[in-house]
Design a protein around this motif. Structure first.
Motif, PDB file in Angstrom:
ATOM      1  N   ASP A  34       1.748 -28.972  -6.781  1.00 14.85           N
ATOM      2  CA  ASP A  34       2.119 -27.575  -6.965  1.00 14.85           C
ATOM      3  C   ASP A  34       1.302 -26.971  -8.103  1.00 14.85           C
ATOM      4  OD1 ASP A  34       3.962 -28.300  -5.101  1.00 14.85           O
ATOM      5  OD2 ASP A  34       5.723 -28.066  -6.395  1.00 14.85           O
TER       6      ASP A  34
ATOM      7  N   GLN B   9       0.400 -22.985 -10.397  1.00  9.85           N
ATOM      8  CA  GLN B   9       0.850 -21.642 -10.765  1.00  9.85           C
ATOM      9  C   GLN B   9      -0.303 -20.658 -10.615  1.00  9.85           C
ATOM     10  OE1 GLN B   9       4.120 -21.713 -12.084  1.00  9.85           O
ATOM     11  NE2 GLN B   9       4.327 -19.480 -11.963  1.00  9.85           N
TER      12      GLN B   9
ATOM     13  N   SER C  42      -0.566 -16.713 -11.698  1.00 13.05           N
ATOM     14  CA  SER C  42       0.147 -15.608 -12.344  1.00 13.05           C
ATOM     15  C   SER C  42       1.633 -15.967 -12.402  1.00 13.05           C
ATOM     16  CB  SER C  42      -0.116 -14.304 -11.594  1.00 13.05           C
ATOM     17  OG  SER C  42       0.508 -13.208 -12.242  1.00 13.05           O
ATOM     18  N   ASP C  43       2.503 -15.111 -11.827  1.00  8.82           N
ATOM     19  CA  ASP C  43       3.933 -15.405 -11.842  1.00  8.82           C
ATOM     20  C   ASP C  43       4.393 -16.043 -10.537  1.00  8.82           C
ATOM     21  OD1 ASP C  43       3.468 -13.191 -10.312  1.00  8.82           O
ATOM     22  OD2 ASP C  43       5.244 -12.084 -10.980  1.00  8.82           O
TER      23      ASP C  43
ATOM     24  N   LEU D 252       4.608 -19.475  -7.998  1.00  3.36           N
ATOM     25  CA  LEU D 252       4.509 -20.926  -7.892  1.00  3.36           C
ATOM     26  C   LEU D 252       4.091 -21.259  -6.467  1.00  3.36           C
ATOM     27  CD1 LEU D 252       4.925 -23.821  -8.929  1.00  3.36           C
ATOM     28  CD2 LEU D 252       7.316 -23.656  -8.182  1.00  3.36           C
TER      29      LEU D 252
ATOM     30  N   ARG E 112       3.430 -24.006  -3.633  1.00  2.00           N
ATOM     31  CA  ARG E 112       3.840 -25.373  -3.259  1.00  2.00           C
ATOM     32  C   ARG E 112       3.136 -25.724  -1.945  1.00  2.00           C
ATOM     33  NH1 ARG E 112       9.049 -26.511  -2.334  1.00  2.00           N
ATOM     34  NH2 ARG E 112       8.905 -28.464  -3.477  1.00  2.00           N
TER      35      ARG E 112
ATOM     36  N   ASN F 152       8.240 -16.543  -5.908  1.00  2.00           N
ATOM     37  CA  ASN F 152       8.066 -15.610  -7.006  1.00  2.00           C
ATOM     38  C   ASN F 152       9.176 -15.800  -8.036  1.00  2.00           C
ATOM     39  OD1 ASN F 152      10.354 -14.325  -6.034  1.00  2.00           O
ATOM     40  ND2 ASN F 152       9.236 -12.640  -5.084  1.00  2.00           N
ATOM     41  N   THR F 153       9.170 -14.994  -9.082  1.00  5.62           N
ATOM     42  CA  THR F 153      10.137 -15.174 -10.162  1.00  5.62           C
ATOM     43  C   THR F 153      11.562 -14.823  -9.750  1.00  5.62           C
ATOM     44  OG1 THR F 153       9.563 -12.958 -10.933  1.00  5.62           O
ATOM     45  CG2 THR F 153       8.438 -14.818 -11.982  1.00  5.62           C
TER      46      THR F 153
ATOM     47  N   HIS G 177       1.020  -9.022  -7.524  1.00  2.00           N
ATOM     48  CA  HIS G 177       1.226  -9.822  -8.727  1.00  2.00           C
ATOM     49  C   HIS G 177       0.061  -9.636  -9.685  1.00  2.00           C
ATOM     50  CE1 HIS G 177       4.670 -11.777  -6.864  1.00  2.00           C
ATOM     51  NE2 HIS G 177       3.974 -11.680  -5.759  1.00  2.00           N
TER      52      HIS G 177
ATOM     53  N   ASN H  22      -8.121 -14.781 -11.188  1.00  2.00           N
ATOM     54  CA  ASN H  22      -6.826 -14.977 -11.851  1.00  2.00           C
ATOM     55  C   ASN H  22      -7.015 -14.624 -13.323  1.00  2.00           C
ATOM     56  OD1 ASN H  22      -4.304 -15.677 -12.700  1.00  2.00           O
ATOM     57  ND2 ASN H  22      -4.491 -17.869 -12.259  1.00  2.00           N
TER      58      ASN H  22
END
Length: 684
Positions: free
Chosen positions: A16, A18, A20-21, A23, A25, A33-34, A94, A111
C-alpha cells in the motif's frame, strides 16, 4: 532502469502507498480517501497507477505501460487512454495530484505534496518525535490496563493448511465442533441427496450423521456441542431442523426460506435460534429470533427497501454481537454487525462498503476480528476486518478459491476449497463440446451458433465467447458479479448485467473486440435482460424501491428505462427465444407470455406449468426445463414431451437453445471438486 522495473506488475506484491490524502491499496484494487470512502479500480488501471507511482515523477512511456500492465500485448490506444481518464477522475479532486500527458511519449504522475511533506517532516522532527513517544506510551498503558491483551489491532496471517477431507466430489458447508474434535460437512449420499457427515479429526473415517431422501444442508453446532441445526429441503420446501446428538432425536424448529438457503445460528446454549427468511408479500430476507420451545418469534432486522435482505447470522463467541451479510443487489454483500441484548439488535454498523461479494463470514476467537471469503481481490480469497471497522486485508495468496468458512471458540478456522468444472454438451451427444475448469454460468446462443457465457476462468467474472475457433474472453471489466449475457435477435449486440461500485447496470457490447458501453444509469438491482422483437429495446427484471421485482424496458439508443408496476412486483425469471418472451412469477407454477406492441408491454398466463425454479429456456413451441424425472419440452398448448431421462445424473446447471440448428445445450456441474481444510492462523 533495471530489468526488474520492466517486469509485469503483480498487484499482490505491491505494498500500500500514499498519494496526497489518498491511500492506495493495489492488492485490494481500492483507493481510500480521508472520509473512509472506498473507490474500486480496475486491475489494469491499478497497474498503470502503480507503474506511474514507482517512477517517482519521471515520464513513463506507453511502451513501458504496455509491457508492465498488459504483458506486452498489442492493445489499442483507447485502452491506455481509458485507464488514464479513470485515474484522472479519481485523483483530480485531491491536492497536488495530477497525471500529465507527454506528447508522443507517455505520462507522468505529479505529486507536489511529496516535497512539502519531506520538508515539513524534517523541520518539525522534535515535536513529531515527542508525539510518537507519547503515543507509544499511551499504547503500552492501554495494553496493561486492558489486561495484557496481546497485539490488539495487529493483523492476522495464515500458516499451515491441513486437508481434512479428500473424497472425490463436493464436500461443502463445513462446521467445526466447539471442542475442535469433529467436523460436520455436507456431501452427496448414495441415493443422490445431500447428507450431513461427521468427520473425527483424529483420523477416523467420516460417517453419515443424517441421511435420507431429502437434502440436509448447512449444519451449525450449538456452543456446548450437544446439538446441530440444519436445513431440510424436500419438494421445494425448506424446514429448519434440530438434531440432539445425545439422543439422535430430530425436531422441527420452523420453516426456512425456500429457494434461498443459508445458515441459521444458536443463541448460546439456549433453545433460541436466529434464522433468515422472507415474508409472503415481500421477498426481502429478514433475521428472526425464534424460541422453538415457547413457539415465539420476533423480527431482528428490517433491511432497506429494494435490497435482497439479510442472511447467514453468526454470533460472536461471547454471544454479545451478531454478524450477518446484507445483500443490496446480486453480487454485492455488506458485512453488518450489531449488539444483541434482550432479544433486540442495537448499534447496527456496516463494516464493508465497497460492493464486493462475501461468500461466508465468521468470528475470530478473540471476538474482535471477523474473517470472510471475498472476491474483492479479483479471485476468492480469505480476508479479515476488525469488528469496529477499518479496511479489510487479505490473509492468503493461494490459487485455490476459498468460499464458505467456519470457526470455533478455540480459534480454529476451516474453509471450503472450491474447484469448479463445467462441461458443455449438446443434448444428443455424450462427449463434451467444451470443458471449462472454472465456475461458469448464463450461456446464450446466437443465430450463428456462437455461445456467450460468464466464467471465472480469468479469476474474475467476465463474459466469454465460444465458437468454432475456441474460447475468447470478451470483457475485462472489474465487477463483483456479471450475469445474464444475451444476444440480440440479429446477433449484432450482446447485452449483460455487471455490478460495479455497488450498482447493477445493463451493458451493451456491439463490436466483439470493443469495450462494453453502459446502457442504464438508474439504481436498483437488475436481472434477465432480453431483447424485444425489434432489437431497439430490452425487457428485464428491475427491483423496485418498494418491494419485489417488476418488469421494465430500456431503450437501446438512449438507455431510458420504463417500469411497469401495474404488471405486478413478484416476477422471478425472464427468458426469450423462438417461441417468444416468457416469465415466471414468485411462488406460482404458471408461465406467463409477454407481448410488446406499440411501446406497451402486456402479459398473459399460458398453459405451461412447472414447479420449483429449476433451469429453463425458451425453444420452439414453448420451453425446455428440468424436472425431477428428466428434461422436458412444455408446449404452449399444454402438451408435455420428455426429451431426456439420463442427463440429470450429471447435475444440470443451466440450459441454452441454439436457434440455428434447433438443439439444446446443457451445462453440467457434476465434476465440481471442493474439499475442506483446516487453516492455521497467526497474529503477530
Amino acid at each position: 532502469m533495471t530489468d526488474r522495473q520492466l517486469d509485469e506488475i503483480h498487484l499482490t506484491d505491491v505494498a500500500d502507498f500514499q498519494l496526497s490524502d489518498l491511500l492506495v491499496r493495489p492488492s485490494a484494487l481500492e483507493i481510500l480517501n480521508t472520509d473512509k470512502q472506498v473507490f474500486s479500480v480496475e486491475p489494469r488501471c491499478m497497474k498503470v497507477l502503480v507503474a506511474l507511482h514507482q517512477r517517482s515523477g519521471d515520464v513513463v512511456s506507453r511502451d513501458e505501460l504496455l509491457q508492465r500492465c498488459w504483458q506486452g500485448r498489442i492493445v489499442s490506444d483507447g485502452a491506455i487512454n481509458r485507464c488514464i481518464g479513470q485515474l484522472r477522475k479519481l485523483i483530480s479532486p485531491h491536492p497536488g495530484l495530477s497525471i500529465d500527458t507527454i506528447a508522443k511519449i507517455g505520462y507522468r504522475l505529479q505529486n507536489s505534496d511529496l516535497a512539502a511533506f519531506s520538508l515539513s517532516s524534517e523541520s518539525h522532527w522534535p515535536s513529531f518525535r515527542m508525539l510518537v513517544l507519547g503515543s507509544l506510551l499511551l499504547v503500552v498503558v492501554s495494553v496493561i490496563l486492558y489486561g495484557g491483551w496481546f497485539n490488539y489491532g495487529a493483523q492476522w496471517s495464515t500458516n499451515q493448511v491441513t486437508p481434512l477431507t479428500a473424497k472425490q466430489g463436493v464436500e461443502t458447508q463445513p462446521a467445526l465442533s466447539p471442542d475442535g474434535r469433529q467436523l460436520a460437512f455436507v456431501t452427496r449420499g448414495e441415493n443422490g441427496s445431500w447428507d450431513i457427515h461427521l468427520q473425527e479429526l483424529n483420523g477416523v473415517a467420516a460417517r453419515v450423521l443424517i441421511d435420507g431422501k431429502a437434502d440436509d444442508i448447512y449444519p451449525v453446532w450449538r456452543n456446548d456441542g450437544r446439538k446441530l441445526l440444519f436445513n431440510r429441503v424436500e419438494d421445494e420446501r425448506c424446514t429448519l431442523m434440530m438434531l440432539d446428538l445425545l439422543t439422535q432425536r430430530q425436531h422441527k424448529v420452523t420453516e426456512c426460506e425456500p429457494g434461498g438457503y443459508g445458515r441459521a445460528t444458536f443463541v448460546g446454549n439456549s433453545e433460541q435460534v436466529i434464522v433468515s427468511r422472507s415474508q409472503a408479500h415481500d421477498d426481502r430476507r429478514r433475521l428472526y429470533l425464534i424460541d422453538w420451545i415457547k413457539a415465539t418469534e420476533s423480527v431482528l432486522t428490517t433491511p432497506p427497501a429494494g435490497s435482497h435482505g439479510d442472511l447467514d447470522p453468526v454470533l460472536s463467541p461471547d454471544g454479545s454481537k451478531l454478524l450477518f451479510r446484507r445483500t443490496p443487489s446480486a453480487g454485492v454483500n455488506d458485512l453488518m454487525v450489531a449488539d444483541l441484548a434482550n432479544g433486540q439488535l442495537q448499534d447496527l454498523q456496516q463494516l464493508t462498503f465497497d460492493g464486493w461479494k462475501a461468500h461466508g463470514a465468521a468470528w475470530a476467537a478473540d471476538g474482535h476480528s471477523i474473517f470472510f471469503s471475498s472476491s474483492r481481490g479479483g479471485d476468492w480469497g480469505l480476508w479479515a476486518i476488525d469488528s469496529t471497522g477499518g479496511s479489510p486485508y487479505r490473509l492468503n495468496w493461494g490459487t485455490t478459491p476459498i468460499t464458505q468458512i467456519a470457526t470455533n471458540t478455540r480459534g480454529e478456522l476451516v474453509a471450503e476449497m472450491w474447484q469448479a468444472r463445467r462441461h458443455l454438451y449438446w443434448l444428443d451427444q455424450d462427449t463434451p463440446q467444451q470443458t471449462i475448469t472454472a465456475e461458469t454460468w448464463s450461456p446464450d446462443i446466437d443465430t450463428h451458433g456462437r455461445i456467450a457465457f460468464v466464467s471465472m476462468a480469468s479469476g474474475s467474472p467476465q463474459v466469454w465467447l465460444m465458437n468454432d475457433r475456441g474460447l475468447r474472453q470478451l470483457t475485462h471489466r472489474q465487477a463483483s458479479f456479471v450475469h445474464g449475457p444475451v444476444w440480440s435477435n440479429d446477433s449484432g449486440l450482446l447485452a449483460f448485467v455487471a455490478v460495479t461500485q455497488r450498482q447493477a447496470q445493463l451493458f451493451l457490447l456491439s463490436a466483439l473486440d470493443g469495450e462494453p458501453v453502459q446502457l442504464t444509469q438508474v439504481t436498483g438491482d437488475k436481472a434477465n435482460p432480453q431483447f424485444l422483437p425489434d432489437d431497439d429495446g430490452l425487457v428485464f427484471l428491475a427491483r423496485s424501491e418498494q418491494q419485489g421485482w417488476q418488469l421494465a424496458t430500456a431503450d437501446v439508443q438512449s438507455g431510458l428505462v420504463t417500469g411497469y408496476p401495474e404488471l405486478g412486483n413478484d416476477w422471478l425469471a425472464l427468458r426469450a427465444g423462438p417461441a417468444g418472451i416468457f416469465a415466471k412469477r414468485r411462488q406460482s407454477p404458471v408461465f406467463w407470455q409477454l407481448k410488446w406492441h406499440e411501446g406497451q408491454l402486456t402479459t398473459a398466463p399460458t398453459l405451461i406449468t412447472t414447479h420449483g425454479n429449476r433451469p429453463w429456456v425458451v425453444i420452439e413451441q414453448g420451453i425446455a426445463t428440468i424436472e425431477s424425472d428428466g428434461i422436458w419440452q412444455l408446449k404452449t398448448n399444454g402438451e408435455r414431451v420428455q426429451l431426456d431421462t439420463t442427463r440429470l445424473s450429471k447435475g444440470v446447471a443451466d440450459l441454452a437453445f441454439d436457434p440455428s440448428r434447433q438443439r439444446l445445450l446443457i451445462m453440467d456441474g457434476d465434476e465440481d471438486e471442493s474439499h475442506i481444510a483446516l487453516i492455521g492462523l497467526d497474529r503477530p
